[in-house]
Motif scaffolding. Structure first.
Motif, mmCIF file in Angstrom:
data_model
loop_
_atom_site.group_PDB
_atom_site.id
_atom_site.type_symbol
_atom_site.label_atom_id
_atom_site.label_comp_id
_atom_site.label_asym_id
_atom_site.label_seq_id
_atom_site.Cartn_x
_atom_site.Cartn_y
_atom_site.Cartn_z
ATOM 1 N N PRO A 1 -10.046 -0.227 -12.438
ATOM 2 C CA PRO A 1 -10.879 -0.881 -13.456
ATOM 3 C C PRO A 1 -12.169 -1.432 -12.864
ATOM 4 O O PRO A 1 -12.181 -1.900 -11.727
ATOM 5 C CB PRO A 1 -9.991 -2.021 -13.967
ATOM 6 N N CYS B 1 -2.257 -8.589 -16.225
ATOM 7 C CA CYS B 1 -2.026 -7.864 -14.957
ATOM 8 C C CYS B 1 -0.646 -8.191 -14.380
ATOM 9 O O CYS B 1 -0.335 -9.344 -14.115
ATOM 10 C CB CYS B 1 -3.108 -8.214 -13.946
ATOM 11 N N PRO B 2 0.189 -7.162 -14.149
ATOM 12 C CA PRO B 2 1.554 -7.413 -13.659
ATOM 13 C C PRO B 2 1.632 -7.711 -12.167
ATOM 14 O O PRO B 2 2.661 -8.135 -11.683
ATOM 15 C CB PRO B 2 2.272 -6.096 -13.974
ATOM 16 N N ALA C 1 -3.606 -8.799 -9.632
ATOM 17 C CA ALA C 1 -4.785 -8.216 -8.983
ATOM 18 C C ALA C 1 -6.066 -8.745 -9.609
ATOM 19 O O ALA C 1 -7.140 -8.640 -9.025
ATOM 20 C CB ALA C 1 -4.748 -6.694 -9.103
ATOM 21 N N MET C 2 -5.946 -9.294 -10.812
ATOM 22 C CA MET C 2 -7.129 -9.798 -11.518
ATOM 23 C C MET C 2 -7.077 -11.324 -11.516
ATOM 24 O O MET C 2 -6.037 -11.914 -11.832
ATOM 25 C CB MET C 2 -7.114 -9.253 -12.951
ATOM 26 N N LEU D 1 -11.595 -8.472 -9.528
ATOM 27 C CA LEU D 1 -10.485 -7.576 -9.186
ATOM 28 C C LEU D 1 -10.268 -7.519 -7.674
ATOM 29 O O LEU D 1 -11.226 -7.417 -6.911
ATOM 30 C CB LEU D 1 -10.808 -6.159 -9.696
ATOM 31 N N CYS E 1 -4.561 -3.537 -6.731
ATOM 32 C CA CYS E 1 -4.565 -3.010 -8.105
ATOM 33 C C CYS E 1 -3.819 -1.670 -8.171
ATOM 34 O O CYS E 1 -4.016 -0.795 -7.334
ATOM 35 C CB CYS E 1 -6.013 -2.826 -8.565
ATOM 36 N N CYS F 1 -3.131 0.597 -13.456
ATOM 37 C CA CYS F 1 -2.275 0.869 -14.624
ATOM 38 C C CYS F 1 -3.050 0.815 -15.940
ATOM 39 O O CYS F 1 -2.624 1.388 -16.930
ATOM 40 C CB CYS F 1 -1.116 -0.117 -14.658
ATOM 41 N N GLY F 2 -4.152 0.088 -15.961
ATOM 42 C CA GLY F 2 -4.989 0.037 -17.164
ATOM 43 C C GLY F 2 -4.623 -1.031 -18.167
ATOM 44 O O GLY F 2 -5.260 -1.128 -19.216
ATOM 45 N N CYS G 1 -5.113 -4.184 -18.068
ATOM 46 C CA CYS G 1 -6.205 -5.156 -18.220
ATOM 47 C C CYS G 1 -7.293 -4.614 -19.154
ATOM 48 O O CYS G 1 -7.916 -5.369 -19.895
ATOM 49 C CB CYS G 1 -6.798 -5.503 -16.854
HETATM 50 S S1 SF4 Z 1 -5.341 -1.857 -13.648
HETATM 51 FE FE1 SF4 Z 1 -3.294 -2.812 -13.811
HETATM 52 S S2 SF4 Z 1 -2.897 -3.557 -11.734
HETATM 53 FE FE2 SF4 Z 1 -5.111 -3.177 -11.840
HETATM 54 S S3 SF4 Z 1 -6.004 -5.126 -12.422
HETATM 55 FE FE3 SF4 Z 1 -5.663 -3.962 -14.319
HETATM 56 S S4 SF4 Z 1 -3.644 -4.652 -15.021
HETATM 57 FE FE4 SF4 Z 1 -3.819 -5.266 -12.869
#
Ligand code: SF4
Ligand code: SF4
Length: 195
Positions: A54, A71-72, A75-76, A94, A99, A102-103, A105
């Motif tokens: 991202p 964000c699981p 990372a954010m 970020l 990260c 996963c998308g 966010c």
């Molecule tokens: S893409 Fe997924 S892991 Fe990366 S910052 Fe966004 S939510 Fe978090």
């Protein structure tokens, strides 16, 4: 079921192979062991990332924190926007090293301040389980252990399968493989085929 998991903002990932995927997981950040491992051992990258990352538009970000909550793997985060006119203003930041791409966010940002872009370097997804095991062993410098310490691989047929996988690797990884295996047979085979 996949659509339902997507609607619940679960992280969707599967076995890291291109063919014959044996499982697909739909994980939450709170109790999934893979996500917990991704947070606890983030610098070791225990979960393979997607080929996307991202990008936050700092000028568009309102600092609402929706992406941080989504964000699981943490990372954010929110950091100061360094705006003298508004010292309390925050923007999303970020940590690219942890990260997963996963998308989640991106979907969480109703302000549309995040875009998902391709990573500069594409992550290699192995063809199948054998390919993945060999590539992982090469990357960890353990190919000789995989072949000689694993009883399952003692048969000639299995060894031939492993060598077949090595021969399909890019030249640099083949050289690494042959060095680790210290096998004149493998080296001769690679040289003879000229690959
Ligand atoms: S893409 Fe997924 S892991 Fe990366 S910052 Fe966004 S939510 Fe978090
Ligand atoms: S959800 Fe969007 S607007 Fe809110 S902090 Fe994250 S990037 Fe900024």
């Amino acid at each position: 079921m996949l659509q339902k998991a997507y609607d619940y903002n679960l992280v969707q990932f599967g076995e890291n192979v291109r063919e014959k995927v044996s499982f697909i997981c739909n994980c939450c950040g709170c109790c999934c062991e893979a996500m917990i491992a991704a947070r606890r051992f983030s610098i070791l990258n225990p979960v393979h990332t997607t080929n996307f990352i991202p990008i936050v538009s700092e000028s568009a970000c309102k600092g609402c924190g929706q992406c941080v909550s989504a964000c699981p793997v943490e990372a954010m985060t929110l950091v100061s926007a360094n705006n003298p006119a508004n010292p309390n203003m925050k923007v999303a930041k970020l940590d690219e090293d942890i990260c997963l791409g996963c998308g989640l966010c991106v979907r969480a940002c109703t302000n549309k301040s995040i875009l998902l872009k391709s990573r500069p370097t594409r992550v290699l997804t192995p063809l199948n389980g054998t390919h993945r095991a060999v590539v992982m062993a090469i990357e960890r410098g353990k190919l000789q252990n995989l072949i000689f310490d694993n009883q399952v691989l003692w048969s000639h047929r299995a060894l031939a399968g492993v060598l077949g996988v090595i021969l399909k690797l890019p030249p640099l990884k083949q050289v690494l493989a042959s060095k680790q295996l210290k096998s004149r047979y493998l080296e001769a085979l690679i040289n003879r085929l000229g690959i």
